[in-house]
Scaffold this motif. Sequence first.
Motif, PDB file in Angstrom:
ATOM      1  N   SER A 118       7.566  19.241 -12.469  1.00 12.57           N
ATOM      2  CA  SER A 118       7.748  20.527 -11.790  1.00 12.57           C
ATOM      3  C   SER A 118       6.756  20.709 -10.646  1.00 12.57           C
ATOM      4  O   SER A 118       7.078  21.329  -9.633  1.00 12.57           O
ATOM      5  CB  SER A 118       7.628  21.688 -12.780  1.00 12.57           C
ATOM      6  N   ALA A 119       5.561  20.146 -10.772  1.00  6.91           N
ATOM      7  CA  ALA A 119       4.572  20.250  -9.697  1.00  6.91           C
ATOM      8  C   ALA A 119       5.038  19.482  -8.461  1.00  6.91           C
ATOM      9  O   ALA A 119       4.918  19.980  -7.338  1.00  6.91           O
ATOM     10  CB  ALA A 119       3.215  19.736 -10.167  1.00  6.91           C
ATOM     11  N   TYR A 120       5.583  18.290  -8.652  1.00  4.79           N
ATOM     12  CA  TYR A 120       6.125  17.528  -7.521  1.00  4.79           C
ATOM     13  C   TYR A 120       7.264  18.295  -6.859  1.00  4.79           C
ATOM     14  O   TYR A 120       7.348  18.377  -5.633  1.00  4.79           O
ATOM     15  CB  TYR A 120       6.629  16.162  -7.988  1.00  4.79           C
ATOM     16  N   ASN A 121       8.136  18.847  -7.678  1.00  2.00           N
ATOM     17  CA  ASN A 121       9.278  19.600  -7.161  1.00  2.00           C
ATOM     18  C   ASN A 121       8.805  20.834  -6.383  1.00  2.00           C
ATOM     19  O   ASN A 121       9.330  21.135  -5.311  1.00  2.00           O
ATOM     20  CB  ASN A 121      10.198  20.004  -8.311  1.00  2.00           C
ATOM     21  N   ASN A 122       7.801  21.518  -6.908  1.00  2.71           N
ATOM     22  CA  ASN A 122       7.299  22.720  -6.237  1.00  2.71           C
ATOM     23  C   ASN A 122       6.594  22.399  -4.933  1.00  2.71           C
ATOM     24  O   ASN A 122       6.743  23.137  -3.942  1.00  2.71           O
ATOM     25  CB  ASN A 122       6.384  23.504  -7.179  1.00  2.71           C
ATOM     26  N   ILE A 123       5.843  21.316  -4.903  1.00  2.00           N
ATOM     27  CA  ILE A 123       5.224  20.888  -3.642  1.00  2.00           C
ATOM     28  C   ILE A 123       6.318  20.592  -2.622  1.00  2.00           C
ATOM     29  O   ILE A 123       6.235  21.001  -1.463  1.00  2.00           O
ATOM     30  CB  ILE A 123       4.319  19.656  -3.844  1.00  2.00           C
ATOM     31  N   ALA A 124       7.338  19.889  -3.056  1.00  3.42           N
ATOM     32  CA  ALA A 124       8.445  19.552  -2.164  1.00  3.42           C
ATOM     33  C   ALA A 124       9.109  20.810  -1.626  1.00  3.42           C
ATOM     34  O   ALA A 124       9.454  20.883  -0.439  1.00  3.42           O
ATOM     35  CB  ALA A 124       9.455  18.675  -2.886  1.00  3.42           C
ATOM     36  N   ASN A 125       9.290  21.811  -2.477  1.00  6.64           N
ATOM     37  CA  ASN A 125       9.896  23.064  -2.027  1.00  6.64           C
ATOM     38  C   ASN A 125       9.063  23.723  -0.930  1.00  6.64           C
ATOM     39  O   ASN A 125       9.604  24.222   0.060  1.00  6.64           O
ATOM     40  CB  ASN A 125      10.070  24.036  -3.199  1.00  6.64           C
ATOM     41  N   ILE A 126       7.755  23.727  -1.112  1.00  8.93           N
ATOM     42  CA  ILE A 126       6.861  24.307  -0.106  1.00  8.93           C
ATOM     43  C   ILE A 126       6.967  23.528   1.204  1.00  8.93           C
ATOM     44  O   ILE A 126       7.097  24.116   2.284  1.00  8.93           O
ATOM     45  CB  ILE A 126       5.403  24.333  -0.614  1.00  8.93           C
ATOM     46  N   LEU A 127       6.908  22.202   1.104  1.00  7.52           N
ATOM     47  CA  LEU A 127       6.995  21.369   2.300  1.00  7.52           C
ATOM     48  C   LEU A 127       8.328  21.582   3.019  1.00  7.52           C
ATOM     49  O   LEU A 127       8.381  21.657   4.249  1.00  7.52           O
ATOM     50  CB  LEU A 127       6.812  19.896   1.931  1.00  7.52           C
ATOM     51  N   ASP A 128       9.401  21.709   2.245  1.00  7.21           N
ATOM     52  CA  ASP A 128      10.713  21.966   2.834  1.00  7.21           C
ATOM     53  C   ASP A 128      10.715  23.289   3.600  1.00  7.21           C
ATOM     54  O   ASP A 128      11.198  23.360   4.720  1.00  7.21           O
ATOM     55  CB  ASP A 128      11.786  21.973   1.742  1.00  7.21           C
ATOM     56  N   MET A 129      10.156  24.318   2.994  1.00  5.37           N
ATOM     57  CA  MET A 129      10.095  25.632   3.654  1.00  5.37           C
ATOM     58  C   MET A 129       9.272  25.580   4.941  1.00  5.37           C
ATOM     59  O   MET A 129       9.518  26.348   5.861  1.00  5.37           O
ATOM     60  CB  MET A 129       9.540  26.690   2.709  1.00  5.37           C
ATOM     61  N   GLU A 130       8.307  24.672   4.990  1.00  4.64           N
ATOM     62  CA  GLU A 130       7.465  24.522   6.180  1.00  4.64           C
ATOM     63  C   GLU A 130       8.107  23.592   7.215  1.00  4.64           C
ATOM     64  O   GLU A 130       7.520  23.332   8.258  1.00  4.64           O
ATOM     65  CB  GLU A 130       6.088  23.988   5.786  1.00  4.64           C
ATOM     66  N   GLY A 131       9.293  23.080   6.905  1.00  5.29           N
ATOM     67  CA  GLY A 131       9.970  22.177   7.835  1.00  5.29           C
ATOM     68  C   GLY A 131       9.438  20.756   7.811  1.00  5.29           C
ATOM     69  O   GLY A 131       9.748  19.961   8.693  1.00  5.29           O
ATOM     70  N   ARG A 132       8.692  20.422   6.800  1.00  3.36           N
ATOM     71  CA  ARG A 132       8.110  19.078   6.654  1.00  3.36           C
ATOM     72  C   ARG A 132       9.033  18.258   5.750  1.00  3.36           C
ATOM     73  O   ARG A 132       8.694  17.914   4.626  1.00  3.36           O
ATOM     74  CB  ARG A 132       6.698  19.200   6.102  1.00  3.36           C
ATOM     75  N   TYR A 133      10.217  17.974   6.276  1.00  8.07           N
ATOM     76  CA  TYR A 133      11.316  17.436   5.472  1.00  8.07           C
ATOM     77  C   TYR A 133      11.056  16.041   4.915  1.00  8.07           C
ATOM     78  O   TYR A 133      11.383  15.771   3.767  1.00  8.07           O
ATOM     79  CB  TYR A 133      12.621  17.461   6.264  1.00  8.07           C
TER      80      TYR A 133
END
Length: 103
Positions: free
Chosen positions: A19-34
């Motif tokens: 879940s931590a990896y998934n949550n980091i990814a969600n944050i990065l996605d929201m920041e446009g860091r695809y």
Amino acid sequence: DMAIVQYENAILRKPDMVSAYNNIANILDMEGRYDEAMDYYKRAIAISPQFPNAYFNLSNTLKKLGRTIESSRNLRLAIDLYRKEKNDAMVAAAQERLQKLIE
């Protein structure tokens, strides 16, 4: 980003905390860091191939990048996993997203 640092610290204590990896990814996605987001979703999937949220979220990032085929493939995987979990709400949400993607 402070939230990312906190999740990274959690991963240091428990490297298989999907879940931590998934949550980091969600944050990065929201920041446009695809690209970075996709790396974290893929890490989550590598740790737990039965974790449907990572496939669902990865499909969203892929869609943003115009990678429709890969996006639909990951949505289908998420749908199958949500069905196994008997998570009807997420099955419906993923099916709706898939329908919009292929229209």
